[in-house]
Motif scaffolding. Sequence first.
Motif, mmCIF file in Angstrom:
data_model
loop_
_atom_site.group_PDB
_atom_site.id
_atom_site.type_symbol
_atom_site.label_atom_id
_atom_site.label_comp_id
_atom_site.label_asym_id
_atom_site.label_seq_id
_atom_site.Cartn_x
_atom_site.Cartn_y
_atom_site.Cartn_z
ATOM 1 N N LEU A 80 -2.326 6.271 5.764
ATOM 2 C CA LEU A 80 -2.068 5.285 4.715
ATOM 3 C C LEU A 80 -2.818 3.977 4.907
ATOM 4 O O LEU A 80 -2.886 3.161 4.003
ATOM 5 C CB LEU A 80 -0.563 4.980 4.635
ATOM 6 C CG LEU A 80 0.324 6.130 4.226
ATOM 7 C CD1 LEU A 80 1.781 5.704 4.262
ATOM 8 C CD2 LEU A 80 -0.037 6.624 2.843
ATOM 9 N N THR A 110 0.105 -3.039 0.074
ATOM 10 C CA THR A 110 -0.979 -2.137 0.467
ATOM 11 C C THR A 110 -0.564 -0.675 0.442
ATOM 12 O O THR A 110 -1.412 0.195 0.204
ATOM 13 C CB THR A 110 -1.505 -2.496 1.873
ATOM 14 O OG1 THR A 110 -0.438 -2.411 2.811
ATOM 15 C CG2 THR A 110 -2.135 -3.861 1.884
ATOM 16 N N ARG A 111 0.699 -0.365 0.653
ATOM 17 C CA ARG A 111 1.122 1.035 0.752
ATOM 18 C C ARG A 111 1.844 1.557 -0.487
ATOM 19 O O ARG A 111 1.867 2.754 -0.702
ATOM 20 C CB ARG A 111 2.029 1.212 1.960
ATOM 21 C CG ARG A 111 1.289 0.969 3.236
ATOM 22 C CD ARG A 111 2.183 1.099 4.411
ATOM 23 N NE ARG A 111 1.415 0.858 5.614
ATOM 24 C CZ ARG A 111 1.673 1.418 6.744
ATOM 25 N NH1 ARG A 111 2.680 2.241 6.868
ATOM 26 N NH2 ARG A 111 0.938 1.164 7.801
ATOM 27 N N ARG A 156 -1.676 1.482 -4.378
ATOM 28 C CA ARG A 156 -2.218 2.782 -3.937
ATOM 29 C C ARG A 156 -3.154 3.339 -4.942
ATOM 30 O O ARG A 156 -3.071 3.237 -6.078
ATOM 31 C CB ARG A 156 -1.108 3.806 -3.748
ATOM 32 C CG ARG A 156 -0.319 3.618 -2.517
ATOM 33 C CD ARG A 156 0.251 4.892 -2.085
ATOM 34 N NE ARG A 156 1.626 5.029 -2.550
ATOM 35 C CZ ARG A 156 2.424 5.957 -2.104
ATOM 36 N NH1 ARG A 156 2.014 6.811 -1.253
ATOM 37 N NH2 ARG A 156 3.644 6.044 -2.516
#
Length: 158
Positions: free
Chosen positions: A34, A153-154, A158
């Motif tokens: 990730l 960010t995750r 995405r």
Amino acid sequence: MAFYRFPTILLLLSLAACSKQPTTSPRDALDRILGNPEHEKVVVRNFDPAQIERGRIIFQQNCAGCHGEYAQGTADWRKPLDNGRYPPPPLNGTAHGWHHSTEELKQFILKGGPPGEGRMPGWEGILQDQEIDDVLVWIKSLWPDEIYHGWYTRIENR
């Protein structure tokens, strides 16, 4: 005889080299898949202070009765009530609210949610889209930097 020792020494050296390979933890594997926020560009929050303040006021008027004045949630929010449902969780970054995208959070507010887990009513027809957006910005402004960064960010980007 020295000729026969060379392959044995080579084999022992290669085994020794393999045994010194770093082990991979599940966290390392997750970061590799990730992305590791510690190595990524810093995410800057460009929230409008006026929107944060509007969101705070709307939250106080509509959400604080269940989620607490500062979105701290209720005591024992992880423990089901007698009816099997869960009490309101914190929204300040100390619970799981940041596991959801902005769109998912907006749908929870509009439709209530998530079905069968909690008892949050839907606010569709009561709060306007802009009001919900303002509340979400206020909530995200409460999240610690590392939580916001990980969420952005995750989950969000995405």
